[in-house]
Design a protein around this motif. Structure first.
Motif, PDB file in Angstrom:
ATOM      1  N   LEU A   1      37.092 -10.096  15.320  1.00 19.59           N
ATOM      2  CA  LEU A   1      36.932  -9.395  14.020  1.00 19.59           C
ATOM      3  C   LEU A   1      35.399  -9.941  13.379  1.00 19.59           C
ATOM      4  N   ASP A   2      34.871 -10.904  13.690  1.00 22.33           N
ATOM      5  CA  ASP A   2      33.551 -11.291  13.103  1.00 22.33           C
ATOM      6  C   ASP A   2      32.462 -10.166  13.607  1.00 22.33           C
ATOM      7  N   ASP A   3      32.405  -9.718  15.105  1.00 23.67           N
ATOM      8  CA  ASP A   3      31.785  -8.735  15.542  1.00 23.67           C
ATOM      9  C   ASP A   3      31.956  -7.406  14.700  1.00 23.67           C
ATOM     10  N   LEU A   4      33.267  -7.020  14.536  1.00 24.92           N
ATOM     11  CA  LEU A   4      33.610  -5.887  13.677  1.00 24.92           C
ATOM     12  C   LEU A   4      32.986  -5.870  12.233  1.00 24.92           C
ATOM     13  N   SER A   5      33.215  -7.234  11.601  1.00 27.37           N
ATOM     14  CA  SER A   5      32.976  -7.342  10.463  1.00 27.37           C
ATOM     15  C   SER A   5      31.302  -7.253  10.212  1.00 27.37           C
ATOM     16  N   LYS A   6      30.523  -7.660  11.220  1.00 27.55           N
ATOM     17  CA  LYS A   6      29.017  -7.628  10.931  1.00 27.55           C
ATOM     18  C   LYS A   6      28.571  -6.259  11.306  1.00 27.55           C
ATOM     19  N   ALA A   7      29.401  -5.418  12.145  1.00 23.09           N
ATOM     20  CA  ALA A   7      28.895  -4.162  12.195  1.00 23.09           C
ATOM     21  C   ALA A   7      29.196  -3.310  10.857  1.00 23.09           C
ATOM     22  N   ILE A   8      30.398  -3.639  10.228  1.00 24.54           N
ATOM     23  CA  ILE A   8      30.568  -2.803   9.063  1.00 24.54           C
ATOM     24  C   ILE A   8      29.408  -3.389   8.102  1.00 24.54           C
ATOM     25  N   LEU A   9      29.100  -4.613   7.958  1.00 25.43           N
ATOM     26  CA  LEU A   9      28.148  -5.077   7.064  1.00 25.43           C
ATOM     27  C   LEU A   9      26.784  -4.099   7.269  1.00 25.43           C
ATOM     28  N   LYS A  10      26.619  -4.071   8.590  1.00 26.63           N
ATOM     29  CA  LYS A  10      25.102  -3.435   8.931  1.00 26.63           C
ATOM     30  C   LYS A  10      25.213  -1.931   8.747  1.00 26.63           C
ATOM     31  N   TYR A  11      26.356  -1.227   8.984  1.00 21.69           N
ATOM     32  CA  TYR A  11      26.337   0.454   8.849  1.00 21.69           C
ATOM     33  C   TYR A  11      26.577   0.609   7.665  1.00 21.69           C
ATOM     34  N   ASN A  12      27.504   0.043   6.819  1.00 19.90           N
ATOM     35  CA  ASN A  12      28.261   0.477   5.611  1.00 19.90           C
ATOM     36  C   ASN A  12      27.737  -0.042   4.549  1.00 19.90           C
ATOM     37  N   HIS A  13      27.224  -1.491   4.542  1.00 18.46           N
ATOM     38  CA  HIS A  13      26.451  -2.134   3.424  1.00 18.46           C
ATOM     39  C   HIS A  13      24.910  -2.259   3.633  1.00 18.46           C
ATOM     40  N   GLN A  14      24.496  -1.742   4.779  1.00 16.96           N
ATOM     41  CA  GLN A  14      23.016  -1.985   5.129  1.00 16.96           C
ATOM     42  C   GLN A  14      22.483  -3.408   4.717  1.00 16.96           C
ATOM     43  N   THR A  15      23.082  -4.498   4.978  1.00 13.11           N
ATOM     44  CA  THR A  15      22.798  -5.668   4.912  1.00 13.11           C
ATOM     45  C   THR A  15      23.107  -6.692   6.031  1.00 13.11           C
ATOM     46  N   PRO A  16      21.840  -7.421   6.374  1.00 14.67           N
ATOM     47  CA  PRO A  16      21.941  -8.218   7.549  1.00 14.67           C
ATOM     48  C   PRO A  16      22.967  -9.349   7.104  1.00 14.67           C
TER      49      PRO A  16
ATOM     50  N   ILE B   1      32.784  13.474  14.612  1.00 13.46           N
ATOM     51  CA  ILE B   1      33.119  13.228  13.278  1.00 13.46           C
ATOM     52  C   ILE B   1      32.045  12.061  13.000  1.00 13.46           C
ATOM     53  N   ILE B   2      31.753  11.187  13.821  1.00  8.08           N
ATOM     54  CA  ILE B   2      30.646  10.353  13.527  1.00  8.08           C
ATOM     55  C   ILE B   2      29.320  10.953  13.279  1.00  8.08           C
ATOM     56  N   GLU B   3      28.926  11.789  14.183  1.00 11.63           N
ATOM     57  CA  GLU B   3      27.579  12.813  14.023  1.00 11.63           C
ATOM     58  C   GLU B   3      27.642  13.281  12.649  1.00 11.63           C
ATOM     59  N   ALA B   4      28.852  13.828  12.084  1.00 10.25           N
ATOM     60  CA  ALA B   4      28.680  14.474  10.915  1.00 10.25           C
ATOM     61  C   ALA B   4      28.673  13.420   9.665  1.00 10.25           C
ATOM     62  N   ASP B   5      28.921  12.300   9.830  1.00  8.85           N
ATOM     63  CA  ASP B   5      28.749  11.311   8.767  1.00  8.85           C
ATOM     64  C   ASP B   5      27.542  11.085   8.404  1.00  8.85           C
ATOM     65  N   PRO B   6      27.051  11.706   7.175  1.00 13.68           N
ATOM     66  CA  PRO B   6      25.693  11.366   6.830  1.00 13.68           C
ATOM     67  C   PRO B   6      25.256  10.057   6.790  1.00 13.68           C
ATOM     68  N   GLY B   7      26.356   8.951   6.526  1.00 14.22           N
ATOM     69  CA  GLY B   7      26.169   7.745   6.087  1.00 14.22           C
ATOM     70  C   GLY B   7      25.788   6.745   7.489  1.00 14.22           C
ATOM     71  N   LEU B   8      26.063   7.387   8.400  1.00 16.10           N
ATOM     72  CA  LEU B   8      26.048   6.681   9.749  1.00 16.10           C
ATOM     73  C   LEU B   8      24.942   7.020  10.789  1.00 16.10           C
ATOM     74  N   GLN B   9      24.053   6.120  11.115  1.00 14.44           N
ATOM     75  CA  GLN B   9      23.196   6.467  12.250  1.00 14.44           C
ATOM     76  C   GLN B   9      23.669   6.332  13.627  1.00 14.44           C
ATOM     77  N   VAL B  10      23.689   7.337  14.240  1.00 14.06           N
ATOM     78  CA  VAL B  10      24.150   7.211  15.589  1.00 14.06           C
ATOM     79  C   VAL B  10      23.100   6.796  16.483  1.00 14.06           C
ATOM     80  N   PRO B  11      23.367   5.817  17.583  1.00 16.09           N
ATOM     81  CA  PRO B  11      24.862   5.523  17.956  1.00 16.09           C
ATOM     82  C   PRO B  11      25.190   4.299  17.169  1.00 16.09           C
ATOM     83  N   VAL B  12      26.293   4.207  16.791  1.00 19.82           N
ATOM     84  CA  VAL B  12      26.657   2.827  15.979  1.00 19.82           C
ATOM     85  C   VAL B  12      27.159   1.729  17.172  1.00 19.82           C
ATOM     86  N   ALA B  13      26.254   0.739  17.060  1.00 19.26           N
ATOM     87  CA  ALA B  13      26.560  -0.632  18.146  1.00 19.26           C
ATOM     88  C   ALA B  13      26.236  -1.657  17.293  1.00 19.26           C
ATOM     89  N   LEU B  14      26.720  -2.550  18.190  1.00 19.82           N
ATOM     90  CA  LEU B  14      26.381  -4.046  17.562  1.00 19.82           C
ATOM     91  C   LEU B  14      25.062  -4.403  17.611  1.00 19.82           C
TER      92      LEU B  14
END
Length: 119
Positions: free
Chosen positions: A36-51, A106-119
């Motif tokens: 869950l911590d890994d996924l929380s960090k990924a959400i923080l990085k890609y959705n909140h643009q926050t380290p 769908i992910i490639e069409a999301d303007p808020g995400l940079q592909v690839p989405v990885a840790l």
């Protein structure tokens, strides 16, 4: 245990929320179980643009709670993941592989995400 193919409307529903899209994208990219911590960090990085080092504990807790109470159960109910509550590990299933072509489109069409989405 074999499951029926996932319907396209179900895929769209699973991808409706950006946090869930991030979780799915990271799991599809990493091809391994994540905490869950890994996924929380990924959400923080890609959705909140926050380290992680700049995020407040309140924001991290909110993300973890949303994952635990909303997103993980929804993905688990569709057979996309299995969740180990003791270890707090999210394990992708073969059903996730079935989503990949639609998911990546769908992910490639999301303007808020940079592909690839990885840790």
């Amino acid at each position: 245990m074999s499951r029926e193919p996932i319907e396209f409307d179900t895929i769209l529903d699973l991808c409706r929320d950006q946090h869930r899209r991030i979780v799915l994208a990271v799991l599809a990219e990493e091809h391994r179980s994540l905490t869950l911590d890994d996924l929380s960090k990924a959400i923080l990085k890609y959705n909140h643009q926050t380290p992680v080092t700049a995020a407040s504990e309140e924001v991290l807790t909110e993300i973890r709670l949303t994952l635990y109470h909303e997103h993980i159960p929804k993905l688990e109910s569709e057979g996309i993941i299995e969740y180990d509550t003791e270890r707090q590990h999210v394990v992708p299933t073969k059903q996730l592989d079935q989503l990949n072509p639609s998911l990546f489109a769908i992910i490639e069409a999301d303007p808020g995400l940079q592909v690839p989405v990885a840790l």
